[in-house]
Design a protein around this motif. Sequence first.
Motif, PDB file in Angstrom:
ATOM      1  N   LEU A 115      59.941  81.841  54.974  1.00 38.72           N
ATOM      2  CA  LEU A 115      59.535  83.040  55.707  1.00 38.72           C
ATOM      3  C   LEU A 115      60.574  84.149  55.543  1.00 38.72           C
ATOM      4  O   LEU A 115      60.214  85.335  55.475  1.00 38.72           O
ATOM      5  CB  LEU A 115      59.334  82.708  57.190  1.00 38.72           C
ATOM      6  CG  LEU A 115      58.119  81.829  57.506  1.00 38.72           C
ATOM      7  CD1 LEU A 115      58.059  81.532  59.000  1.00 38.72           C
ATOM      8  CD2 LEU A 115      56.823  82.509  57.064  1.00 38.72           C
ATOM      9  N   ALA A 116      61.863  83.761  55.484  1.00 36.74           N
ATOM     10  CA  ALA A 116      62.903  84.773  55.253  1.00 36.74           C
ATOM     11  C   ALA A 116      62.734  85.403  53.867  1.00 36.74           C
ATOM     12  O   ALA A 116      62.914  86.618  53.691  1.00 36.74           O
ATOM     13  CB  ALA A 116      64.289  84.138  55.383  1.00 36.74           C
ATOM     14  N   ILE A 117      62.391  84.571  52.866  1.00 36.86           N
ATOM     15  CA  ILE A 117      62.135  85.109  51.522  1.00 36.86           C
ATOM     16  C   ILE A 117      60.952  86.070  51.546  1.00 36.86           C
ATOM     17  O   ILE A 117      60.992  87.155  50.947  1.00 36.86           O
ATOM     18  CB  ILE A 117      61.881  83.951  50.535  1.00 36.86           C
ATOM     19  CG1 ILE A 117      63.161  83.119  50.344  1.00 36.86           C
ATOM     20  CG2 ILE A 117      61.383  84.476  49.197  1.00 36.86           C
ATOM     21  CD1 ILE A 117      62.958  81.868  49.513  1.00 36.86           C
ATOM     22  N   LEU A 118      59.894  85.672  52.275  1.00 40.31           N
ATOM     23  CA  LEU A 118      58.728  86.544  52.387  1.00 40.31           C
ATOM     24  C   LEU A 118      59.079  87.849  53.088  1.00 40.31           C
ATOM     25  O   LEU A 118      58.639  88.930  52.685  1.00 40.31           O
ATOM     26  CB  LEU A 118      57.607  85.819  53.135  1.00 40.31           C
ATOM     27  CG  LEU A 118      56.794  84.805  52.329  1.00 40.31           C
ATOM     28  CD1 LEU A 118      55.882  84.020  53.249  1.00 40.31           C
ATOM     29  CD2 LEU A 118      55.970  85.517  51.274  1.00 40.31           C
ATOM     30  N   GLN A 119      59.872  87.749  54.170  1.00 36.23           N
ATOM     31  CA  GLN A 119      60.271  88.955  54.892  1.00 36.23           C
ATOM     32  C   GLN A 119      61.092  89.888  54.001  1.00 36.23           C
ATOM     33  O   GLN A 119      60.862  91.107  53.964  1.00 36.23           O
ATOM     34  CB  GLN A 119      61.073  88.583  56.134  1.00 36.23           C
ATOM     35  CG  GLN A 119      61.500  89.780  56.971  1.00 36.23           C
ATOM     36  CD  GLN A 119      62.368  89.364  58.146  1.00 36.23           C
ATOM     37  OE1 GLN A 119      62.928  88.266  58.145  1.00 36.23           O
ATOM     38  NE2 GLN A 119      62.490  90.218  59.127  1.00 36.23           N
ATOM     39  N   GLY A 165      52.566  78.944  51.032  1.00 35.23           N
ATOM     40  CA  GLY A 165      52.485  79.114  49.586  1.00 35.23           C
ATOM     41  C   GLY A 165      51.382  80.089  49.200  1.00 35.23           C
ATOM     42  O   GLY A 165      51.555  80.919  48.297  1.00 35.23           O
ATOM     43  N   GLN A 166      50.227  79.999  49.876  1.00 32.75           N
ATOM     44  CA  GLN A 166      49.155  80.946  49.603  1.00 32.75           C
ATOM     45  C   GLN A 166      49.576  82.363  49.968  1.00 32.75           C
ATOM     46  O   GLN A 166      49.227  83.333  49.281  1.00 32.75           O
ATOM     47  CB  GLN A 166      47.904  80.548  50.382  1.00 32.75           C
ATOM     48  CG  GLN A 166      47.326  79.201  49.943  1.00 32.75           C
ATOM     49  CD  GLN A 166      46.153  78.770  50.804  1.00 32.75           C
ATOM     50  OE1 GLN A 166      45.646  79.540  51.614  1.00 32.75           O
ATOM     51  NE2 GLN A 166      45.722  77.529  50.632  1.00 32.75           N
ATOM     52  N   LEU A 167      50.355  82.485  51.067  1.00 31.74           N
ATOM     53  CA  LEU A 167      50.871  83.813  51.447  1.00 31.74           C
ATOM     54  C   LEU A 167      51.830  84.340  50.385  1.00 31.74           C
ATOM     55  O   LEU A 167      51.828  85.544  50.071  1.00 31.74           O
ATOM     56  CB  LEU A 167      51.566  83.720  52.806  1.00 31.74           C
ATOM     57  CG  LEU A 167      52.121  85.020  53.382  1.00 31.74           C
ATOM     58  CD1 LEU A 167      51.015  86.053  53.537  1.00 31.74           C
ATOM     59  CD2 LEU A 167      52.810  84.762  54.719  1.00 31.74           C
ATOM     60  N   MET A 168      52.671  83.455  49.816  1.00 34.22           N
ATOM     61  CA  MET A 168      53.560  83.885  48.730  1.00 34.22           C
ATOM     62  C   MET A 168      52.761  84.393  47.537  1.00 34.22           C
ATOM     63  O   MET A 168      53.093  85.428  46.932  1.00 34.22           O
ATOM     64  CB  MET A 168      54.456  82.719  48.308  1.00 34.22           C
ATOM     65  CG  MET A 168      55.528  82.353  49.310  1.00 34.22           C
ATOM     66  SD  MET A 168      56.509  80.941  48.719  1.00 34.22           S
ATOM     67  CE  MET A 168      57.811  80.908  49.964  1.00 34.22           C
ATOM     68  N   PRO A 179      58.420  88.176  40.735  1.00 37.83           N
ATOM     69  CA  PRO A 179      57.592  87.496  41.735  1.00 37.83           C
ATOM     70  C   PRO A 179      58.360  86.398  42.454  1.00 37.83           C
ATOM     71  O   PRO A 179      59.367  85.877  41.956  1.00 37.83           O
ATOM     72  CB  PRO A 179      56.442  86.918  40.889  1.00 37.83           C
ATOM     73  CG  PRO A 179      57.042  86.732  39.533  1.00 37.83           C
ATOM     74  CD  PRO A 179      58.023  87.864  39.356  1.00 37.83           C
ATOM     75  N   ILE A 180      57.880  86.055  43.645  1.00 38.55           N
ATOM     76  CA  ILE A 180      58.455  84.950  44.407  1.00 38.55           C
ATOM     77  C   ILE A 180      58.060  83.637  43.734  1.00 38.55           C
ATOM     78  O   ILE A 180      56.912  83.447  43.339  1.00 38.55           O
ATOM     79  CB  ILE A 180      57.946  84.970  45.854  1.00 38.55           C
ATOM     80  CG1 ILE A 180      58.303  86.299  46.528  1.00 38.55           C
ATOM     81  CG2 ILE A 180      58.516  83.808  46.655  1.00 38.55           C
ATOM     82  CD1 ILE A 180      57.705  86.440  47.911  1.00 38.55           C
ATOM     83  N   VAL A 181      59.012  82.725  43.611  1.00 39.82           N
ATOM     84  CA  VAL A 181      58.722  81.398  43.053  1.00 39.82           C
ATOM     85  C   VAL A 181      57.994  80.589  44.125  1.00 39.82           C
ATOM     86  O   VAL A 181      58.522  80.339  45.207  1.00 39.82           O
ATOM     87  CB  VAL A 181      60.020  80.683  42.620  1.00 39.82           C
ATOM     88  CG1 VAL A 181      59.686  79.292  42.082  1.00 39.82           C
ATOM     89  CG2 VAL A 181      60.755  81.504  41.578  1.00 39.82           C
ATOM     90  N   VAL A 182      56.758  80.204  43.843  1.00 40.70           N
ATOM     91  CA  VAL A 182      55.929  79.479  44.813  1.00 40.70           C
ATOM     92  C   VAL A 182      56.228  77.997  44.697  1.00 40.70           C
ATOM     93  O   VAL A 182      55.976  77.378  43.656  1.00 40.70           O
ATOM     94  CB  VAL A 182      54.433  79.763  44.570  1.00 40.70           C
ATOM     95  CG1 VAL A 182      53.587  79.017  45.594  1.00 40.70           C
ATOM     96  CG2 VAL A 182      54.165  81.254  44.624  1.00 40.70           C
ATOM     97  N   THR A 183      56.799  77.423  45.750  1.00 37.39           N
ATOM     98  CA  THR A 183      57.160  75.999  45.760  1.00 37.39           C
ATOM     99  C   THR A 183      56.379  75.222  46.811  1.00 37.39           C
ATOM    100  O   THR A 183      56.662  74.045  47.017  1.00 37.39           O
ATOM    101  CB  THR A 183      58.663  75.848  46.030  1.00 37.39           C
ATOM    102  OG1 THR A 183      58.986  76.465  47.293  1.00 37.39           O
ATOM    103  CG2 THR A 183      59.489  76.486  44.925  1.00 37.39           C
ATOM    104  N   ARG A 184      55.424  75.876  47.465  1.00 35.65           N
ATOM    105  CA  ARG A 184      54.660  75.214  48.525  1.00 35.65           C
ATOM    106  C   ARG A 184      53.179  75.245  48.160  1.00 35.65           C
ATOM    107  O   ARG A 184      52.738  76.095  47.368  1.00 35.65           O
ATOM    108  CB  ARG A 184      54.871  75.920  49.867  1.00 35.65           C
ATOM    109  CG  ARG A 184      56.323  76.030  50.291  1.00 35.65           C
ATOM    110  CD  ARG A 184      56.438  76.842  51.569  1.00 35.65           C
ATOM    111  NE  ARG A 184      55.784  76.183  52.678  1.00 35.65           N
ATOM    112  CZ  ARG A 184      56.417  75.512  53.638  1.00 35.65           C
ATOM    113  NH1 ARG A 184      57.725  75.419  53.614  1.00 35.65           N
ATOM    114  NH2 ARG A 184      55.756  74.946  54.623  1.00 35.65           N
TER     115      ARG A 184
END
Length: 507
Positions: free
Chosen positions: A217-221, A245-248, A235-240
């Motif tokens: 969530l901190a990465i997303l923020q 993960g869908q939000l990323m 882009p954000i690395v999606v690890t979930r």
Amino acid sequence: MMGQAHFGSQPLPLTAGGHAAARRALSIRSKGLIVIGALLLYAIAISLFAFDQKNQLLREFEDIQGTLQTEALLKQADLSAFHGVIAIFAAIDATDPALAMQHAEMHHQSLLDAQRELGHRFDNGLLAPGALDADWQRANQHPDKPNLNRLLSGVVKVKSELAALTEAVQRRRQALSSSYLERTSSVASTIFLAGMLGLALLGACIVLFFRRLTEDLAILQKRALEILHGLHGGPIVVTRRDEVGQLMIAVNNMSDTLDARNKELMLERQKYFHQEKMAAIGTLAAGISHEIGNPIAAISGIAQDMLERRSCMDEHGNANCIDCRPDMIFEQTARLAAITREIADFASPRAVEAQLLDLNQQLRSTSSLVRYDKRLGGVALQLALDPQLPAIHGVADQLTQLIMNLLINAMDALEGISGRQPTIVVTTSRQQQGAVMCVEDNGSGMDAATVQRVFEAFFTTKPAGKGTGLGLSLCYAIAQNHGGAIDIESTPGSGTRVRVVFPWVTP
């Protein structure tokens, strides 16, 4: 504002990888249900273990109770045998043995009953009541000393066997009691340790889950704030594979979409800047035509005068051109060239990329061009520029647009002013936060409610047809795009001061 775009409520499309991840996604709710299910299975396993140990403890407790009952029965039989031995001794020494045997009858019957009960519990021939009962019947019918001694010997053997069995039962009871206590302690310790282990595992899972969730969530923020400030990095690395993960994935898609749309908006803004410049040239056309008309008229008069003088001959037949002034023609043509050069510089396309610029030079060139606006007639335009002002990092076209909008607004605010000299003062200075440019007029000013809304798009206090309400909004966007800030101070009836800060160029 520049660098930002507003979109509707339609969801952003997922990429092919995003669709695959969404199909394989395990939601947070599902993870929670899995954890709850694992806890239930763990609790059931502990409960089954506890019930099994409880049943074993109950069996051991029942065995201990059985040994207590057996021991009580052995003591009762031993006591009956003891009284029987005393009664037989009394019968041997009695003068009337038959009468003494009647007193021993009760003890004998009690011993026989105990032997029958013990016979179901032990496989021991001495406890069988048959042999002792036969000796008793023989001694009771013929109470002589041989029969009484044989009966006494049988009762003593039974009593000795009862004592041995009593010791064995006591040892068994002690062993069962020790085992019961050890099992009780072991079961309690095992259940306690299993419970603590379960709590520790649950706590570890919760800590790891929320720690990772907090980090993601901190990465997303952080990414959202970067997008908000117009920074479109990788882009954000999606690890979930859950909702986070869908939000990323959605944030990555939003960043890409915003980047593409910002590029489109940048192109549209460049077109808009050029249109604004052309509109400004149209506004300045009347003043420029007047400025151009004066030197053209002067050149025309000088040329006519030279033509007339050439046609006049002196007495020697030579043209009288002593008073001809061709230097005046060069002076007026230079004036025309300067005017056309200013127009060409303003109208020519410029670089759209940021570069090092001289803010003072931008102010001088733009102010020089704005002087042709007829609204500036009778207005004192003063420049107080810091000669030591360092260069700033910016887009020349945008800075020209910002300066011109501020000067045009100041000229409009001075219309209808009476009782004082209409004045516009433009200053630059060096301050800690950056280069500061101020445009100040002594015009009509604005109230606090108007100042609060001046940067809103399409908000204007000018009469219909004189303004679109985009000038100050565009100035705000340009200042923000340059990493700076703009603010306005105004007093009704006294004037307005606009202050723009441009950050210093970092090495």
